[in-house]
Design an enzyme around this catalytic site. Structure first.
Site, PDB file in Angstrom:
ATOM      1  N   SER A  41     206.332  54.704 -23.013  1.00  0.00           N
ATOM      2  CA  SER A  41     205.513  55.912 -22.908  1.00  0.00           C
ATOM      3  C   SER A  41     204.068  55.633 -22.534  1.00  0.00           C
ATOM      4  O   SER A  41     203.376  56.533 -22.048  1.00  0.00           O
ATOM      5  CB  SER A  41     205.546  56.695 -24.225  1.00  0.00           C
ATOM      6  OG  SER A  41     205.132  55.881 -25.309  1.00  0.00           O
ATOM      7  N   ASP A 330     197.768  62.214 -28.994  1.00  0.00           N
ATOM      8  CA  ASP A 330     198.777  62.632 -29.954  1.00  0.00           C
ATOM      9  C   ASP A 330     198.949  61.531 -31.004  1.00  0.00           C
ATOM     10  O   ASP A 330     198.148  60.601 -31.065  1.00  0.00           O
ATOM     11  CB  ASP A 330     200.098  63.022 -29.260  1.00  0.00           C
ATOM     12  CG  ASP A 330     200.837  61.842 -28.644  1.00  0.00           C
ATOM     13  OD1 ASP A 330     200.467  60.680 -28.909  1.00  0.00           O
ATOM     14  OD2 ASP A 330     201.808  62.082 -27.900  1.00  0.00           O
ATOM     15  N   HIS A 333     199.652  58.057 -28.922  1.00  0.00           N
ATOM     16  CA  HIS A 333     199.179  57.699 -27.580  1.00  0.00           C
ATOM     17  C   HIS A 333     197.692  58.018 -27.393  1.00  0.00           C
ATOM     18  O   HIS A 333     197.229  59.089 -27.796  1.00  0.00           O
ATOM     19  CB  HIS A 333     199.981  58.459 -26.518  1.00  0.00           C
ATOM     20  CG  HIS A 333     201.456  58.220 -26.625  1.00  0.00           C
ATOM     21  ND1 HIS A 333     202.292  59.098 -27.262  1.00  0.00           N
ATOM     22  CD2 HIS A 333     202.226  57.185 -26.198  1.00  0.00           C
ATOM     23  CE1 HIS A 333     203.534  58.624 -27.212  1.00  0.00           C
ATOM     24  NE2 HIS A 333     203.511  57.465 -26.585  1.00  0.00           N
TER      25      HIS A 333
END
Length: 364
Positions: A41, A330, A333
């Site tokens: 991610s 978030d 991240h």
């Protein structure tokens, strides 16, 4: 990934527009170096939009700072590969699964949120690193068919292969079945992960790759998500991760040194994402931030409940007023601004990247 059914979201049209934006790449010299991106991610730019998985960021408020709409990136804006492509005067590198994309001469992004180096890590829900290697081989075959063997060989040897992988191989067992880790010593499990990473790097080398850039593991024990796991001591890091991170980063550096000695023409850059992020978490004001520990978007202690956008766990979530003040967007991240600072340092600096910075890999 044969068991993953690929389908196209309605969002596809806007994604096609975004991912073909140029950074002044018109008239690129024939000797330009493409960028091939692998990982999780931290590097995901939208591959997970195109199959059925819960590991997606194709909804608001993701993407709002830069793109003004979600793209599949786990950020309020851009990821590190987006900045590196800009600095290398390449277009934004699109996701491999983007429909109707057959232009691979500038590179492609294979990264998938939730992916690990090991096949077992979220098998069937993400595109793991071994499957990303398989997809690279398909792209290589396409380039050879389009350009001819010699030109494709030259292109692939100039290319930079950029990796962010490994954190999910440690997070996933803790999320699902911690007893799996009990079957191995810390070092034994780390060796399995590193072995899978080096196997893929060598696989790309055998297909013509020569320039490799890798990030070490970031401080996953102290992400907002991890702090929320430590219910008995609010705000503390989840130190069960720490031995794995330390051993992984030490082993990765050694493995790359061995590959450099073993493989003719092999060049690499390893960037200390761990130290970079730790400094900003512990001393945010020194780097222009206000909040270094809590997430801008999420809920619960430190914004550590992973429900930014209200699509996971719970619908109600909090969103900060000024994302530029935050290190984390978030619960797991960083923000666009953090990624930009990091990309600048690994592009032309030498304080957190060795033995080459990325600019040197692209220029030679």
């Amino acid at each position: 990934m044969a068991n993953i059914q690929v389908f196209v979201f309605a969002l596809c049209t806007s994604l096609l527009i975004v991912t073909t934006q140029s950074h002044g790449h018109s008239g690129l010299p024939k000797t330009h170096a493409p960028l091939f991106v692998f990982g999780d991610s931290v590097f995901e730019v939208g591959n997970n939009n195109y199959f059925n998985t819960s590991w997606q960021a194709n909804y608001s408020p993701y993407g709002e700072t830069f793109f003004k709409h979600p793209t599949g990136r786990f950020s309020d804006g851009r990821q590190v590969p987006d900045f590196i492509a800009e600095y290398a005067k390449l277009p934004l590198i699109p996701p491999y699964l983007q429909p109707d994309n057959h232009e691979f001469s500038y590179g492609i992004n294979f990264a998938s949120a939730g992916a690990g180096a090991m096949v077992e890590t979220r098998r069937g829900a993400v595109i793991g690193l071994p499957s990303q290697l398989s997809n690279f081989k398909i792209v290589r075959k396409s380039l050879r068919k389009k350009l001819g063997n010699e030109e494709a060989k030259s292109l692939l040897s100039r290319a930079v292969y950029f990796f962010s992988i490994g954190s999910n191989d440690y997070i996933f067992p803790f999320d699902t079945d911690p007893s799996v880790l009990g079957s191995y010593s810390h070092q034994e499990y780390v060796d399995l992960v590193i072995g899978n990473i080096t196997s893929v790097v060598e696989g790309i080398y055998k297909k013509g790759g020569r320039n490799f850039a890798l990030l070490n593991l970031w401080p996953i024990a102290c992400l907002p998500y991890a702090r929320a796991l430590k219910t008995e001591k609010e705000g503390a890091c989840f130190d069960e991760f720490t031995p794995y991170v330390k051993l992984h980063n030490k082993a990765l550096a050694k493995a790359l040194q061995k590959l450099e000695k073993k493989l003719k023409g092999f060049r690499y850059s390893i960037s200390d994402f761990n130290e970079f992020l730790t400094q900003r978490m512990n001393h945010p004001s020194k780097y222009g931030f206000v909040e270094g520990e809590a997430a801008c978007c999420g809920s619960g202690v430190y914004g550590g409940i992973y429900n930014c956008g209200g699509k996971r766990i719970a619908k109600e979530y909090n969103l900060c007023k000024n994302v530029s003040e935050y290190v984390f967007f978030d619960s797991a991240h960083p923000t666009d601004r953090v990624y930009e600072q990091f990309a600048k340092q690994i592009w032309s600096g030498n304080s957190i990247t060795t033995p080459y910075n990325l600019k040197a890999l692209f220029e030679t």
